[in-house]
Structures are given as C-alpha cells and as structure tokens.
Write an enzyme that holds these catalytic residues in place. Structure first.
Site, short mmCIF file in Angstrom:
data_model
loop_
_atom_site.label_atom_id
_atom_site.label_comp_id
_atom_site.label_asym_id
_atom_site.label_seq_id
_atom_site.Cartn_x
_atom_site.Cartn_y
_atom_site.Cartn_z
N GLU A 164 -12.40 -2.49 12.27
CA GLU A 164 -12.87 -1.19 11.51
C GLU A 164 -13.40 -1.52 10.45
O GLU A 164 -15.07 -0.91 10.12
CB GLU A 164 -11.31 -2.03 10.38
CG GLU A 164 -11.16 -0.75 9.39
CD GLU A 164 -10.14 -1.19 8.33
OE1 GLU A 164 -8.68 -1.67 8.88
OE2 GLU A 164 -9.87 -0.37 7.39
N GLU A 200 1.33 -0.93 0.01
CA GLU A 200 -0.14 -0.35 -0.04
C GLU A 200 0.71 1.40 -0.33
O GLU A 200 0.88 1.99 1.04
CB GLU A 200 -1.22 -0.17 1.11
CG GLU A 200 -2.02 -1.49 0.59
CD GLU A 200 -3.34 -1.46 1.89
OE1 GLU A 200 -2.91 -0.71 3.27
OE2 GLU A 200 -3.95 -2.07 1.86
N ASP A 233 -8.41 -8.85 4.21
CA ASP A 233 -8.12 -7.38 5.45
C ASP A 233 -9.46 -7.44 6.31
O ASP A 233 -10.04 -6.41 6.27
CB ASP A 233 -7.94 -6.63 4.33
CG ASP A 233 -7.76 -5.23 5.69
OD1 ASP A 233 -7.04 -5.82 6.38
OD2 ASP A 233 -7.86 -3.53 5.55
#
Lengths: 696, 696
Positions: B410, B303, B382
């Site tokens: 998240e 990333e 993820d």
C-alpha cells in the site's frame, strides 16, 4: 395539471421553487384583477396555446382562488379576459401599434392591458409559441407580485439567441459536480420512464427564458455514447417533446470518436469521407426522432476525451465536419474551448494553462462555419471563485461565442455554502474587453450584438438534481434563476433580479426581502474572503474539490500551481512572465502587467507577490490573508443572524434546511480560515499583527 | 493434476511463481535420485495422502521426466521409493528414534533418508495431514535445488500456531489496496464458480506453511455481511474444502452489527442475550457447512465500522461474546487492535494517533477469553515505510497477540516499485521489547513462546490477485513467500529465505541469484531513501496512497501530521511531548526520548527536529533530506542495471514485465525526489549544499 402546489405543502416530494404559487391575501387586488382573468381566450387552438392557457389557469386558480374558463375564439366577442394570440392574427393586431409589432422579436412577447369602461383585457402577444409561454410565465409572475394592471405594459425580447443549460448527468444517474441528488433524466444506465419531473423542470426553465438543454455530461463515456442512436432516441424524443411544449430544444453531448465506438469504423478522422457519412446518417436519424433537435455539444481533445488532434486535424476541421451534417436541419455545433494540457509537469514553469484556450483557438478565427459556436468558460482556468475574464472573448471576432458559467457550485461551496453567483457573473458580463474599442463588453459579445453573430449566448452548468428542493441549498435556486434572467437580459441589475426571485419565492415581507437580498449579494464576497482571495484559487482538495488543501494541486499534472515558498506566492503571468497578459487588449495588458494597477482581487492570478508586499490599504499581503480569513469566517455569522431573524416568516421546512446548511457553512468556513492561516504561518513564520489565534 | 506447468510456458493464463517446476538438466543428480523417487508409497489411503502423493508425482514428472507409481501399502515390501506416513504407523516408526518422534509437532514433519546397499528410501513423516502436505512441498523443493540425498535430514515445526493471510477482497471483485488484478474469490457480488485458481493458490500457500485464509475484506459492507449465512455458505464450504486439502482453514471477516443487518434485531449489543443467541445460531450454521471453520476476523469501532463502543461496551465484551459462540467448535476470534479516532481535528495537538491502540487495549489485558487473539499492526500508525514497533506487543502479557504485516504494498510502492519487505519485517521481529527482560523479542511474543500462549502468530494482508503473475510485480512474489517463511520460522535469516525463493523461481545461475538477491535486500532501503526517510511517513496522495503529496494529510481528519513549518518538522512524541514513548518499556522509552540516542531512521517519528539539526553524520537534517532523495532516486539505476544484466537468463515475459515496472519506478522515484526536495526547499529556503537541481 397535477403539478401545482398548495401553500408550500410539498406534493410529490419536491418544491416548485419560484413557481410555488401562494394564495394572494389582498382582497382589493383580487377585486381589481378578476375581470381580467376570469376568462382566457386563445386564438390558436393548438397544443402549445392550450398548454400556456392551462399554465395560466392553474396559476390563477392557486393565486386568486378563481377558476377561469379557457375558450378558443376567432373573433372578439367579449369584453373581459386575457387574450393570447400570435402576431398576424387580426383580432390581436387591432390592439397594436405598428411600432409595437415591429418590436416583438422571434422569442419575444408583448403584454398590454386594455382597460376602458367597457373592456378589461390583458393581451399576451408573441410571434412564436416560445414567446407565448415566456409571456405566460411573465404574466403569472406580474400577477403574483400584484403589478398594477392599469400601467402594465411589457415588451420583452431575449438579448442572446442561445440560453442553454448543460447537464453533466451520467447515465448511471450520477451527476458530475452535482450537489443536489441524482439525475432527473437517467438512472441505472437507462432513461427514466416518468417524465413528470422533467415537465416541472421544463416549466421552471421556461419561466426564466431558457431555450436549450444539453441532457448529458460533456464527458461522454460508456452507454452515453449511444444516446445518438435508436437505442435511446425513442425515449429522448419523449423528453424533447416535453421540453418543446416549453420552448426548449434538446441537445446531446457526443463523443468525438463515436464513429469508432458505435459505427465500427477504424477512425474518427473528421476529414475521412466515411466518418462524415456516418455522422450524416446519424444526424438524419436523430432528426427523424426529434425534428427540432438543437445540436451537439462537444468536449474534444480535453481531459482525456478524443478529438480531431488525434488525427492531426484542427478543431475547425472537427467542428465544421459535424456542423455540415447539422446545417440542413438548422442544428448547431457547440464546441468547448476548454482545451489544455492536463498532463503538465509541475516542474515546467513555461507552460501556463491559463494561456491554453487562446493558443488553441485564436489561430482558427474565421475558419469555423456559421453554425458552429465556441463555448468558452468565463475564465481561463476552471470556474474558480475568482478569475479574470478569458481573453478569448473578443479575441476572436469571426467566431460565434457562448460564455460558459457554472451554476453548480463546484469550487464555490458545493451548495453547502451559500454563494450567490449573480454578482460575480454580472462583473464578468460588464467587463469591457476593448476589443472593438471602449464599450466592448462581454455581454455585448455573447449576445451577438457587437459582431452581429446569429448563434451565440449563454451556457450554464446545471445545479439541479432529484433533491426535494432541486438545488440542495434552497437559496441556490437563486443561481439558476439568475442565470436564466441574465441570459435573457444581461443589462438587468442583479439586485433587481435577486429581489424578484425573493418576492416570488418567499413573498414580499419587508424583512424577508431585505435580509435575503443582503445574504445573496454578500455571499460570494464572504466566501471568497475565507477561501482563496486575491485570485489565488485551487487550494482545494483534489478530486472532489471541497474544502481547503493549500498544496493539494501543487505537484499535480493539472497545471494549477501557486508555487508558494517562504518569500512569495503566485505565478507571474505578465508579459515578463508566462506572457498570458499578452492575450488581452493592450488596455488590459498594461493594467494586468502592472502590479500597482492590477485589480487587487486578481493580484495573485497575475503576479508573484512577496508576502511583505503592501497592498493599497497599506496592509502586507500576509496580513491581508490573515485578516481576510478571520473576517470572512466571522461574516458567516452575519449570514446566520440575517437568516435567524426570518424564523417564522419562512416555510419551516425551508427555514430549517437553510439553517442546517448555514451551520455547516460556518464550521467549514472556520476550517478554511484555520487551514489557510496555518498554512501561510507555517510557510512564512510571520505572525498575525493582531495576535489572533493561528494554530502553529 | 492439470495445474503443473512446463518450462515457464504459461498455462491457464497465470504462472505458478515458485512452484513453476522446471526440468532438471543434471543427469548425474537424476541418476542418484531415481531409486528414491520412482515409487511413492502411502500408508493411509485417504484423500489427503493421495493428494500429497499426486503433488509429489506431478512434481517428479516435471522435474525429472519420470513418472512414479503411487501405491498404498501397509507393510514394508519394497526397498526403493518415497514412503509417506503418519506417526503411529508401525511401518514408519521402525525407522525412527524415540527423540525424533517426540520432535515432530502437530503441524511439523520429518524428512529422513535411508540409503544402504539394499535400501533407497525417503521417509516423509508427520503427525497430521497438514504436516504431510507441508513436508511434501519441502521435499519437492529440496529435490528441485538438488539437495544431497545422502545428507538430507529435516525436522521442521512451525514456530507460530496461526499463520494467516488476510484478504481485503470485496464481493464486487475489487480488492482494497490490491495491486494485482481482481479477486480470485469473488466477482459481481457472487462467489466465483471455478475453484481452479483457488486450488493453485492453496498449493502456493501450503508450500510456504500458511494455515489460514480470511477470505473477505475487514471492512464488511453490503453483500459481504451475508457471507456467514446459507446464502453464501454452500459456496464457501467448497472453497473451504479446497483449502482443507492443503492444511488451510477458512476464516470470515464479519460486521459487528450483523444481528441488526441480517438478524433484524434492534441492537448488536454484545451483552444482549438475543444478540448472543443470534451469533450462537449463526456459528452453529457455519460449522454445519464448514466443520473446521477457523473463526472470525473483526474490525470493530474502527474507521466507521460498528463495534461494542456503540453500546458502551468494551472490546473485551465484544470479542468474548463472539468467542463463546466459537469455543465449542474450536474456533477463534481474531480482533483487530486498529482502533483510533479517525475524525481527529488537525488543530488538536494533544491527541496522538500513535497512542490509540495501546490506550484502547492495554487496560483490557487479562479480560479476553482464551480463544480471542488481538491482531496488532506492526507499527502504531498504518504500515508506513518505517514505523517503530507497536508498544502493544509485550505490553499485554495476558492477551493472545498476532502481528499484522502488510504483504500488499500500500504505502511501499503498490507493486510498481520494487520493495522487498523481508528486511523490514525481520528488523521488526528481532526488536527486543524488554517486556520480560532482555531477549523479549517480538518474534518470541507472536510465536507464543514468551508468554506460553496457545493462539498467536502472523497475519499478512494479501498481495495477490487475478493478474498473470499473482502479484503484479513478479518480484513481489518474494514478499508473499517471505511472509510465509518468516511466520513458519522467524529465526531464519531473510538472506537465506530470499535466496531460496530466487533458486526456486529463477534457478541457480550465479549471476541471477547474486543480482536478484542484491535487488531484494536493498530495495526497501532505496525506496525509503527517495520517499520518506527518518520515520517521516504519510507524505502520500490521499485516498489511493500512491505518489508524493507532502501535505496531502496535513489538515485531514486521519491523525497523521508532520506539522512542518519554516524551522522544523515532526511531532514530539516523547514523554515531554504527546507521551507516546511512555507506552514502551523504560529501556526504549529512554532511548526514544533522547534525540541523540533515538535510532535515526525513526528520528522524525519521535521528535520535532529543526532543519538545521545535525545528524550523527554531521549533516544537517535538511541536507540529509536532499542527499537521501538524490541518492535514492539514483540507486534505482542500480536496480535497473542489475536486472538488465540478467537479460537472456530469465524467462522473457517475466524479464520484460519487471523491466517495465523498474522503468516506471525510476520515473516515479524522480517524481518523489523532486516533489519532496522542492517541498523542503520552498519551506526552508535552504539550498542544497552540493548545488544539485532542486526545482524552485
């Protein structure tokens, strides 16, 4: 004047766009012109006249390589030269007919040539200093395009009284929806110290007839709330002074709750006497720093900004209160009509955001004071690639109106895609509302002539920033140029306006003019084809609004839905649907209501349409979608090819910058094509009739 | 010790979670306990022992209202009290059997009670200071739940050597994916001066057996790059000292390109001698400030973070270079396996992000040095609400591995929704990879026992911040607690772990225990039902990842697609599809490959499934979707009801905070239900068999 550039070599890290004077290579023209320009006579020895004369002098020096003398005079003791003076001056008036004098309005000017055996004089006459500076740039531009002096005769007056640029600049230096660098006014929560670039900006704006600049974002938060206080007014007054030299007034966007934030009051209720008094004092202070302050721009009760609704008051209550404080000084309140429910439930199919502005403001017609102007976005939603014209225009006869156009390309390619907006704007301005019978064009509404308004005009959201070329995409300069020129005279053809921009920016090479003109005039059409044709809109990524996201706004709170299912797409906004069409004059209501008569480029704005519906061409809706996207992306190649043909004919830096953007545009057009086609294919299962590749 | 709280009244603006000691009202228990606790004897008069004794003293004072004496001693001159000492000490060893001594590991402890007519002694014995502090908190907790002293006998050793919290804290004070206020370590690009809260945090962590903290975000940018330099090391050493007292080592996330950013080198190539030398010097400096520094956490080539790929080197090259610099000091390199193409083209159906970690790292098995640990996210994508276990676990036998779990919620409700993660984690840990035959559980891989690794364990991304209750949602404290307890002993049942948390946090009221336990154990199941069941995942808003957006990631570059069309949804990841299943042991490959055998809660992760496919229940896929969402949203009412039944039995502040969040959860669950149902309805045109309201 250090701002003049030589032959396209960038000085001071930025170009001067259409004011980037290049040397005239035509010796014959030079010979003809010299007698007229080797002397500049000014009849008023004031700051404004001297500034205009210096502009002219520097231009002449750069264009023709001669350095004219500037002389102040009070009687005619010469035979050759350019004479700049105001109406009323005897020396000037000798040359004018009675009708000529009457034709020059407040901000207008006359350019007239006296060419006899003994005299070679260019007259530049105006009623005010503003007219002088406008006329000066007009004269410079005429000389640059080698106008024939023997036939040069111009009387120009702006059609609309307010021609204002709105800056969505934040005090941290960022620009909301800005795609060309950071603010030239602010950085780090301060007003920038150097005014050099502001001055060059003022020159650019004066050259296209702009007379107002709102310096800060309509979303007024944090430090920006304090711009109306002595904390920032000393610095703002310097900016105002710079602008004043070029006929431009400064305006400030305010936070309606300032009496609370700054004044320490417990309310911002517009009917509260303390609130009024606080604003009165504030306005008094502002005018003590900026005697020609333009006024306030207000985004109230809109997208989380405070407003009169908080106190159960109307927008007329709010605007009028402010207007009263500004009236003694000649200031205006520009009140945005962009009021809607930004917390809509997507499940709610009754509420239609398109109806909001009309519903909020129409009932108030006649209640606003004379120095209040309603600033209305061109369409009912928010600057989509295509929307119908807002029915508020002409819907309110007794309320001053400005049209708000977005020069910055928020939804139209963010200055990565070439998207010239002149063609779209022209269509909007030529729209006949029928509000006062046939011929009630938008352009006649916003220039004030239809209803005899004093305050009205054009607001354009700025597309400039600190980038080397002001606008990111060099060709996006044409949008700023065109905005100014249309605001000055909306009757002019965009072909003509665009062509003039090309001549001044790139010179008169035939191929250059022809190709760039084609690129500009076709670019919006092409962009529309590969993004969201048929009035669809909103299929963009949430937040930054760049790139395709077909359902990005589908379940949001913003009131922007297309509600596509396997069978159909679009919202029925007809009188049988949400009733939005009822806000238009019956002439249009009937047309928009009827799926067969509705202009096809707005079909999906007004109707819910099955994918198998046949358009006038005989194509089904779905096939049109596929074709439009394939063709649109394909046509970007034509843009690239037209530009590529100009290699060597254009300043190399500019050529390369534009080439690079066109390359990105192609990539991103393909992304648009594929995402939208795949989206519709996945939604319908209907294949492309022509068997082209749609990713499954 | 000013940190101890009285009866739930918040001191210093925050609660102490499960260490919020309340007075024991049981007079009988008090009577029994008093002889054992009125004296505390420590056998080593050092900082760590004194600190442990003070922890115990303050706890006893608050729980039992008596203030024990702390005495240092070197021989047995008493009959009543708690005796704290290390293995090897004669006084202690008298009480121990040979086998007992052997059973106490490096970080373990023994608690043993000697209760005779003449002696009332609690022994707390450990091999190291770490064991002492873990044992101290265990003893305190046992006393709080009124354990029967006559039968109290505990030998505990942590299963996994590394039990580390990862903080995604940025130096500006923000926390990436943080939902509980700002960083307790950083603000305004500085290390915070006050260590009070850090100390209380260390206490919380020690009480659940954590032995490492990575203090900064894995995305290391700006000022954070400089944390490894003397610019910040003096302050970090103070934090390290605070943690050290509680058996916790400090780790730092690094930017792989630091030699360029900080060192001024032209490269960060891991095979460049100057680069190695720079890191060697840097590490030397770090250890001069922090002698027990844990090591580096590295997010490389992931990333947009730099890594060895930039220089054509392998991840082994990169990790080993760093490992060599740390080896002399006993430090480790924790290297994240989260490497994938984050610029995927959605049109590319060959590339499968799920395969990326395995493809990048499997070929390197055996190449990593002994003090390198690979940190692997539990699933291949993820931290979705449900993913299969990453095939990297057990896929690499010769490489130290840690499992990365996300304590911060998240994708699991961002601490607005109640979503207890213990049940999910337990399922993951109990997954049998078959990599070394039946019984090759994840828990046995990451605790090192299966392959005999020295470095391995658990990494948990922190869910704490500066909020009053540390975790935003009070019940989210249970996730931090459970992470620590599972890392200590993954064999324990989550029911047991959760129940212990409730007892310590809310007391032993039967209804309280019963209801909260039900809420915790069912919350992930409920959240999964109304969001993305069947292993679907990713239907969230891009960027912040909260709330439903069914096609939010569908055309993005992140490699996260479900490719739903009118007929089917999901990606075929079987051996006939992208081949992802081939990364598993044949046992699982066969199961995952077969749509009939694939666990249904992962069906859409592994298969592309028609909406009309019938699940084992006989329901079609589409009907399951509708049912799941209606039921899931409905079941939030049960959570609310269970909580409501506890009104008056729970501290009012906590009760109200949780109530408020549950109310929001209900609203947002309805939003999820309606958006997802409408999405599928619009996509398929198939109505709900039960005729419930799906918005068209």
């Amino acid at each position: 004047m250090e701002h003049v550039k030589q032959k396209g070599v960038p000085q001071n890290q930025y170009t001067m766009c259409w004011l980037d004077y290049k040397r005239c290579e035509d010796e014959e023209y030079l010979k003809k012109v010299i007698p007229f320009i080797s002397n500049i006579f000014i009849l008023d020895n004031n700051y404004y006249f001297r500034n205009a004369a210096l502009e002219l002098k520097e231009a002449i020096k750069n264009i023709f390589g001669v350095e004219p003398n500037i002389q102040t005079t009070s009687y005619l003791d010469f035979h050759h030269g350019t004479l700049i003076g105001k109406l009323g001056n005897e020396v000037i008036e000798k040359f004018l007919e009675k009708e000529e004098k009457e034709q020059i309005g407040n901000e207008g000017f006359l350019i007239k040539v006296v060419a006899t055996k003994t005299q070679n004089i260019i007259l530049l006459v105006a009623k005010t200093e503003s007219g002088i500076i406008y006329g000066t740039f007009e004269l410079i531009n005429r000389l640059r395009v080698k106008s024939n002096l023997s036939s040069l005769y111009i009387i120009e007056n702006p059609k609309a009284p307010l021609r204002v640029i709105n800056h969505w600049d934040n005090m941290d230096g960022s620009i909301e929806r800005g795609y060309a660098g950071s603010s030239i006014f602010f950085s780090n929560n301060r007003v920038k110290r150097s005014l050099k670039r502001v001055r060059d900006y003022a020159r650019l704006l004066a050259s296209i007839g702009i007379n107002g600049v709102v310096i800060n974002n309509v979303n007024v938060r944090g430090k920006a709330i304090w711009l109306i206080t002595p904390k920032y007014l000393p610095e703002l007054s310097e900016i105002a002074e710079t602008f004043r030299l070029y006929g431009i007034k400064l305006y400030i966007s305010i936070n309606f709750a300032s009496p609370i934030y700054i004044g320490g009051l417990s309310t911002a209720d517009p009917l509260d006497p303390d609130v009024f008094k606080w604003w009165q004092e504030t306005v008094k202070t502002i005018y003590s720093y900026i005697p020609d302050f333009g006024g306030f721009l207000v985004k109230a009760d809109s997208e989380f900004n405070p407003g009169p609704y908080v106190y159960g008051r109307s927008h007329a209550d709010g605007a009028n209160m402010l207007a009263r404080t500004l009236l003694p000084y000649g200031g205006v309140v520009i009140w945005r009509a962009f009021v809607y429910n930004c917390l809509q439930d997507w499940r709610d199919t009754k509420t239609d955001r398109a109806k909001a502005a009309y519903e909020n403001f129409k009932p108030l017609d006649g209640e606003f004071l004379d120095n209040v102007v309603l600033q209305i976005k061109y369409g009912p939603m928010d600057f989509q690639v295509r929307e119908p014209v807002s029915p508020l225009f002409g819907g309110m006869e007794k309320t001053n109106q400005m049209i708000e156009l977005q020069i910055t390309q928020e939804y139209t390619g963010q200055q990565i895609h070439l998207c010239y907006l002149g063609t779209l704007w022209k269509e909007i301005l030529e729209f006949d509302t029928y509000c006062k019978g046939k011929g009630s064009y938008i352009k006649r509404i916003v220039d004030g002539s239809l209803f005899g308004w004093k305050y009205c005009g054009f607001a354009g959201v700025s597309n400039i920033g600190s980038s080397i070329n002001w606008t990111g995409h060099d060709l996006a300069q044409a949008n700023l140029w065109t905005f100014g020129k249309l605001a000055w005279n909306p009757d002019r053809s965009v072909e003509d306006i665009a062509k003039e921009w090309i001549l001044l920016t790139f010179g008169d090479d035939k191929k250059v003019v022809e190709n760039i003109l084609w690129m500009l005039l076709n670019s919006h059409r092409i962009y529309e084809k590969y993004t969201t044709p048929l009035g669809l809109g909103w299929m963009v990524n949430p937040g930054h609004h760049y790139g395709p996201n077909p359902e990005g706004y589908e379940y949001s709170k913003w009131g922007t839905y297309h509600r596509a299912d396997t069978k159909a797409i679009g919202v029925d906004r007809t009188s049988k649907g949400t009733g939005y069409t009822l806000q238009y004059h019956p002439h249009w209501q009937k047309i928009f209501d009827d799926i067969e008569k509705c202009p096809e480029n707005l079909l999906l704005f007004f109707h819910r349409v099955p994918y198998t519906y046949r358009l006038k061409s005989g194509k089904t809706l779905i096939q049109f979608m596929y074709d439009s996207h394939f063709e649109g992306a394909e046509e970007v190649d034509v843009l690239i090819q037209k530009w590529e043909e100009l290699r060597g004919k254009i300043d190399e830096d500019i050529f390369n910058r534009v080439s690079e953007r066109l390359k990105m545009q192609k990539e991103h057009a393909i992304e648009w094509r594929d995402v939208i086609n795949t989206y519709f294919y996945r939604k319908t299962g209907i294949p492309d009739e022509k068997g082209r590749l749609i990713y499954p």
